[in-house]
Design an enzyme around this catalytic site. Structure first.
Site, PDB file in Angstrom:
ATOM      1  N   ASP A  18       1.230  -1.281  -0.195  1.00  0.00           N
ATOM      2  CA  ASP A  18      -0.007  -0.140  -0.009  1.00  0.00           C
ATOM      3  C   ASP A  18       0.543   0.992  -0.244  1.00  0.00           C
ATOM      4  O   ASP A  18       2.070   1.209  -0.104  1.00  0.00           O
ATOM      5  CB  ASP A  18      -1.120  -0.192   1.465  1.00  0.00           C
ATOM      6  N   GLN A  19       0.476   2.730   0.337  1.00  0.00           N
ATOM      7  CA  GLN A  19       1.143   4.000   0.347  1.00  0.00           C
ATOM      8  C   GLN A  19       2.154   3.776   1.273  1.00  0.00           C
ATOM      9  O   GLN A  19       3.173   4.782   0.628  1.00  0.00           O
ATOM     10  CB  GLN A  19       0.195   5.120   0.403  1.00  0.00           C
TER      11      GLN A  19
END
Length: 154
Positions: free
Chosen positions: A19-20
């Protein structure tokens, strides 16, 4: 045919699996479970393709995961796969995902599978493919004996 008690599969975390924050997205562990069980069967001399050609499917009927620590982008992880339960109608694989660099246990889990025909009708594996069932039973019993020894040592 060899009879592994467990199978280790090494995976390097790809950027697309995070994810980010650079942490592995939780659903990707299920993909890694699939890689582990596919490698387990291949290591025993079978492939999913061969089982399907014999008219046998192993659909997932249940999955559970327990997250301990996150894996991150570019980590090398190891998926340890073993048979955790076995009946003539069902098979469960147990998994441990670790990071060898620091020995951290990241995730544990299990997937339950039914033995079915191509039409998704239940199949009693001990009757349809007795050689495969005997191999799975031997691998399962060996795995259980090893786990009992490991538990007794701790």
């Amino acid at each position: 045919m060899s009879k592994p008690m467990h199978w280790n599969t090494e995976i390097r975390v790809r950027y697309s699996e995070t994810d980010q924050m650079g942490v592995v997205y939780h659903a990707n562990y299920l993909h890694w479970f699939e890689v582990g069980r596919t490698d387990f069967l291949r290591g025993a001399g079978f492939s999913y393709r061969e089982l399907e050609e014999l008219g046998l499917l192993l659909p997932v009927t249940d999955a559970s995961l327990s997250y301990k620590q996150p894996a991150r982008y570019d980590d090398v992880v190891v998926v340890r796969t073993r048979i955790s339960r076995l009946t003539p109608l069902r098979l469960a694989f147990g998994y441990e995902i670790t990071r060898p660099r620091d020995g951290q246990l990241l995730v544990t889990g299990e997937t339950m599978h039914a033995f079915t025909s191509a039409a998704f009708k239940p199949v009693r594996l001990s009757r349809q493919l007795p050689e495969l069932y005997a191999w799975l039973e031997e691998a399962y019993n060996a795995s259980q004996a090893t786990r009992a020894q490991e538990n007794a040592a701790t």
